[in-house]
Design a protein around this motif. Structure first.
Motif, PDB file in Angstrom:
ATOM      1  N   SER A  53       7.132  -2.044  -7.006  1.00 55.42           N
ATOM      2  CA  SER A  53       8.443  -2.684  -6.973  1.00 55.42           C
ATOM      3  C   SER A  53       8.757  -3.315  -5.621  1.00 55.42           C
ATOM      4  O   SER A  53       9.844  -3.846  -5.424  1.00 55.42           O
ATOM      5  CB  SER A  53       9.535  -1.666  -7.326  1.00 55.42           C
ATOM      6  N   GLY A  54       7.825  -3.230  -4.672  1.00 62.17           N
ATOM      7  CA  GLY A  54       7.985  -3.952  -3.417  1.00 62.17           C
ATOM      8  C   GLY A  54       8.592  -3.189  -2.260  1.00 62.17           C
ATOM      9  O   GLY A  54       8.967  -3.792  -1.254  1.00 62.17           O
ATOM     10  N   SER A  55       8.668  -1.857  -2.333  1.00 60.71           N
ATOM     11  CA  SER A  55       9.333  -1.091  -1.272  1.00 60.71           C
ATOM     12  C   SER A  55       8.653  -1.246   0.087  1.00 60.71           C
ATOM     13  O   SER A  55       9.328  -1.345   1.121  1.00 60.71           O
ATOM     14  CB  SER A  55       9.404   0.388  -1.649  1.00 60.71           C
ATOM     15  N   THR A  56       7.306  -1.274   0.111  1.00 64.98           N
ATOM     16  CA  THR A  56       6.603  -1.464   1.382  1.00 64.98           C
ATOM     17  C   THR A  56       6.952  -2.818   1.981  1.00 64.98           C
ATOM     18  O   THR A  56       7.183  -2.956   3.185  1.00 64.98           O
ATOM     19  CB  THR A  56       5.085  -1.353   1.195  1.00 64.98           C
ATOM     20  N   GLY A  57       6.991  -3.843   1.133  1.00 66.13           N
ATOM     21  CA  GLY A  57       7.315  -5.181   1.603  1.00 66.13           C
ATOM     22  C   GLY A  57       8.733  -5.295   2.122  1.00 66.13           C
ATOM     23  O   GLY A  57       8.979  -5.926   3.164  1.00 66.13           O
ATOM     24  N   LEU A  81       5.805   8.565  15.842  1.00 65.78           N
ATOM     25  CA  LEU A  81       6.327   8.740  14.489  1.00 65.78           C
ATOM     26  C   LEU A  81       6.286  10.211  14.086  1.00 65.78           C
ATOM     27  O   LEU A  81       5.471  10.987  14.608  1.00 65.78           O
ATOM     28  CB  LEU A  81       5.502   7.919  13.495  1.00 65.78           C
ATOM     29  N   PRO A  82       7.135  10.619  13.147  1.00 62.90           N
ATOM     30  CA  PRO A  82       7.125  12.018  12.680  1.00 62.90           C
ATOM     31  C   PRO A  82       5.809  12.371  11.990  1.00 62.90           C
ATOM     32  O   PRO A  82       5.104  11.501  11.469  1.00 62.90           O
ATOM     33  CB  PRO A  82       8.288  12.051  11.672  1.00 62.90           C
ATOM     34  N   GLY A  83       5.514  13.664  11.962  1.00 72.42           N
ATOM     35  CA  GLY A  83       4.321  14.143  11.269  1.00 72.42           C
ATOM     36  C   GLY A  83       4.584  14.545   9.836  1.00 72.42           C
ATOM     37  O   GLY A  83       3.672  14.953   9.118  1.00 72.42           O
ATOM     38  N   HIS A  84       5.854  14.456   9.406  1.00 73.65           N
ATOM     39  CA  HIS A  84       6.199  14.702   8.005  1.00 73.65           C
ATOM     40  C   HIS A  84       7.512  13.980   7.708  1.00 73.65           C
ATOM     41  O   HIS A  84       8.235  13.575   8.624  1.00 73.65           O
ATOM     42  CB  HIS A  84       6.336  16.201   7.704  1.00 73.65           C
ATOM     43  N   TYR A  85       7.793  13.804   6.425  1.00 73.21           N
ATOM     44  CA  TYR A  85       9.022  13.133   6.002  1.00 73.21           C
ATOM     45  C   TYR A  85       9.698  13.947   4.911  1.00 73.21           C
ATOM     46  O   TYR A  85       9.020  14.551   4.063  1.00 73.21           O
ATOM     47  CB  TYR A  85       8.718  11.720   5.491  1.00 73.21           C
ATOM     48  N   ILE A  86      11.016  13.980   4.946  1.00 78.85           N
ATOM     49  CA  ILE A  86      11.804  14.667   3.922  1.00 78.85           C
ATOM     50  C   ILE A  86      12.756  13.650   3.316  1.00 78.85           C
ATOM     51  O   ILE A  86      13.669  13.161   3.995  1.00 78.85           O
ATOM     52  CB  ILE A  86      12.588  15.857   4.513  1.00 78.85           C
ATOM     53  N   ALA A  87      12.536  13.304   2.069  1.00 79.32           N
ATOM     54  CA  ALA A  87      13.370  12.302   1.390  1.00 79.32           C
ATOM     55  C   ALA A  87      13.106  12.369  -0.100  1.00 79.32           C
ATOM     56  O   ALA A  87      11.955  12.546  -0.531  1.00 79.32           O
ATOM     57  CB  ALA A  87      13.071  10.898   1.910  1.00 79.32           C
ATOM     58  N   SER A  88      14.142  12.245  -0.887  1.00 74.86           N
ATOM     59  CA  SER A  88      13.993  12.244  -2.341  1.00 74.86           C
ATOM     60  C   SER A  88      13.659  10.843  -2.833  1.00 74.86           C
ATOM     61  O   SER A  88      13.925   9.841  -2.157  1.00 74.86           O
ATOM     62  CB  SER A  88      15.276  12.733  -3.012  1.00 74.86           C
ATOM     63  N   GLN A  89      13.058  10.784  -4.021  1.00 80.52           N
ATOM     64  CA  GLN A  89      12.838   9.482  -4.638  1.00 80.52           C
ATOM     65  C   GLN A  89      14.177   8.820  -4.900  1.00 80.52           C
ATOM     66  O   GLN A  89      15.179   9.501  -5.147  1.00 80.52           O
ATOM     67  CB  GLN A  89      12.076   9.634  -5.953  1.00 80.52           C
ATOM     68  N   PRO A  90      14.212   7.485  -4.858  1.00 80.87           N
ATOM     69  CA  PRO A  90      15.484   6.802  -5.127  1.00 80.87           C
ATOM     70  C   PRO A  90      16.021   7.166  -6.505  1.00 80.87           C
ATOM     71  O   PRO A  90      15.269   7.281  -7.468  1.00 80.87           O
ATOM     72  CB  PRO A  90      15.095   5.318  -5.072  1.00 80.87           C
ATOM     73  N   ARG A  91      17.327   7.351  -6.586  1.00 78.96           N
ATOM     74  CA  ARG A  91      17.982   7.603  -7.868  1.00 78.96           C
ATOM     75  C   ARG A  91      18.809   6.388  -8.271  1.00 78.96           C
ATOM     76  O   ARG A  91      18.570   5.774  -9.297  1.00 78.96           O
ATOM     77  CB  ARG A  91      18.870   8.852  -7.774  1.00 78.96           C
ATOM     78  N   PRO A 118      10.880   5.930  -1.131  1.00 78.96           N
ATOM     79  CA  PRO A 118      12.127   5.646  -0.410  1.00 78.96           C
ATOM     80  C   PRO A 118      11.902   4.606   0.685  1.00 78.96           C
ATOM     81  O   PRO A 118      10.995   4.761   1.511  1.00 78.96           O
ATOM     82  CB  PRO A 118      12.502   6.999   0.196  1.00 78.96           C
ATOM     83  N   VAL A 119      12.728   3.592   0.710  1.00 77.89           N
ATOM     84  CA  VAL A 119      12.575   2.534   1.715  1.00 77.89           C
ATOM     85  C   VAL A 119      12.757   3.101   3.122  1.00 77.89           C
ATOM     86  O   VAL A 119      12.098   2.658   4.071  1.00 77.89           O
ATOM     87  CB  VAL A 119      13.570   1.376   1.451  1.00 77.89           C
ATOM     88  N   GLU A 120      13.627   4.126   3.264  1.00 82.30           N
ATOM     89  CA  GLU A 120      13.853   4.678   4.605  1.00 82.30           C
ATOM     90  C   GLU A 120      12.592   5.331   5.168  1.00 82.30           C
ATOM     91  O   GLU A 120      12.365   5.320   6.390  1.00 82.30           O
ATOM     92  CB  GLU A 120      15.014   5.673   4.608  1.00 82.30           C
ATOM     93  N   VAL A 121      11.745   5.901   4.296  1.00 84.13           N
ATOM     94  CA  VAL A 121      10.461   6.441   4.744  1.00 84.13           C
ATOM     95  C   VAL A 121       9.499   5.294   5.063  1.00 84.13           C
ATOM     96  O   VAL A 121       8.824   5.286   6.100  1.00 84.13           O
ATOM     97  CB  VAL A 121       9.850   7.373   3.677  1.00 84.13           C
ATOM     98  N   MET A 122       9.451   4.300   4.182  1.00 79.43           N
ATOM     99  CA  MET A 122       8.537   3.181   4.380  1.00 79.43           C
ATOM    100  C   MET A 122       8.868   2.402   5.649  1.00 79.43           C
ATOM    101  O   MET A 122       7.970   1.880   6.321  1.00 79.43           O
ATOM    102  CB  MET A 122       8.563   2.252   3.166  1.00 79.43           C
ATOM    103  N   GLN A 123      10.153   2.325   6.007  1.00 79.53           N
ATOM    104  CA  GLN A 123      10.533   1.616   7.227  1.00 79.53           C
ATOM    105  C   GLN A 123       9.943   2.281   8.475  1.00 79.53           C
ATOM    106  O   GLN A 123       9.647   1.598   9.456  1.00 79.53           O
ATOM    107  CB  GLN A 123      12.056   1.539   7.355  1.00 79.53           C
ATOM    108  N   GLN A 124       9.789   3.586   8.426  1.00 83.13           N
ATOM    109  CA  GLN A 124       9.157   4.264   9.558  1.00 83.13           C
ATOM    110  C   GLN A 124       7.641   4.048   9.541  1.00 83.13           C
ATOM    111  O   GLN A 124       7.030   3.794  10.580  1.00 83.13           O
ATOM    112  CB  GLN A 124       9.490   5.748   9.534  1.00 83.13           C
TER     113      GLN A 124
END
Length: 248
Positions: A201-205, A157-167, A177-183
């Motif tokens: 709000s359930g993003s991890t789930g 897995l990556p050692g860092h993530y670049i992603a904005s909060q959902p808008r 961000p779900v795309e970060v949580m999926q990793q």
């Protein structure tokens, strides 16, 4: 895959979980941060701390944001201790935090028995610049392991993530961000169970279900439990709708 969403206090529910019943703990607890003074940290709501005054959205507050730092460490340590008991050998814990609470969070993780294994930056490109100095564009994921990592898994897995909060479609003040949580949920073996004691709000789930993992969540806020339930249920039934296809 399946999920269980408990409505109630995180510590109470996690204490009730069976020993060695989950394979990963991935969670975003209330930071109890958001200020430079004690009154800022303990006297304001989550919305007042984490939402700018001119924000376009009007999202609901959430509870548990008014502990001082000593109480926060004690409470988080107890919770992570129970999560450790409920986790299998080689389980990974990942706990979101900000720069103010990063040292306290790493203390709590280690005091609970986890072997602290690193800090992962989550960089948010859309964060606002700060006049006169660097902008605060990062949060952090403190992570540790029960025993040792399972080095038989072919996982990198990556050692860092670049992603904005959902808008678009944002439903929670501190939504991840779900795309970060999926990793992140991939630290749980496929078919295993991811625990999130602060479901929000359930993003991890949602991420866990998408990646073929089971999910156990806990949410104290009735409002956000309803939001999480709707998102999780929609994720479970999404394939049914896709298989059915559009009506002729």
């Amino acid at each position: 895959m399946s999920y269980t969403l408990h409505r109630g206090d995180a510590l109470t529910v996690v204490k009730s979980l069976p020993d060695e019943s989950v394979q990963a703990v991935i969670t975003d607890p209330p930071y109890n941060s958001g200020g430079r003074t004690s009154s800022d940290r303990t006297g304001r709501t989550a919305r007042a701390k984490y939402v700018t005054s001119n924000s376009a959205h009007d999202l609901a507050n959430f509870p548990g944001e008014n502990r001082d730092q000593r109480s926060y460490r004690s409470w988080l340590t107890e919770l992570l201790t129970e999560a450790y008991r409920a986790s299998t050998e080689h389980a990974v814990a990942m706990v979101f935090t900000d720069w103010r609470q990063e040292p306290t969070t790493s203390d709590a993780l280690q005091m609970a028995g986890w072997t602290w294994s690193g800090t992962i930056p989550w960089i948010k490109p859309s964060s606002r610049p700060r006049k006169g100095g660097p902008k605060q564009d990062s949060e952090f994921i403190i992570w540790g392991v029960k025993g040792s990592l399972d080095n038989t898994r072919d996982l990198y897995l990556p050692g860092h993530y670049i992603a904005s909060q959902p808008r678009k479609g944002r439903v929670h003040i501190t939504q991840k961000p779900v795309e970060v949580m999926q990793q992140l949920v991939q630290v749980c073996p496929e078919g295993g169970t991811v625990l999130d004691p602060f479901t929000g709000s359930g993003s991890t789930g949602v991420a866990a279900l998408r990646e073929g993992r089971r999910f156990v969540g806990v949410e104290l806020s009735a409002h956000y439990a309803d939001v999480a339930e709707a998102r999780l249920r929609a994720e479970l039934t999404k394939d049914d709708f896709e298989l059915a296809g559009p009506e002729a």
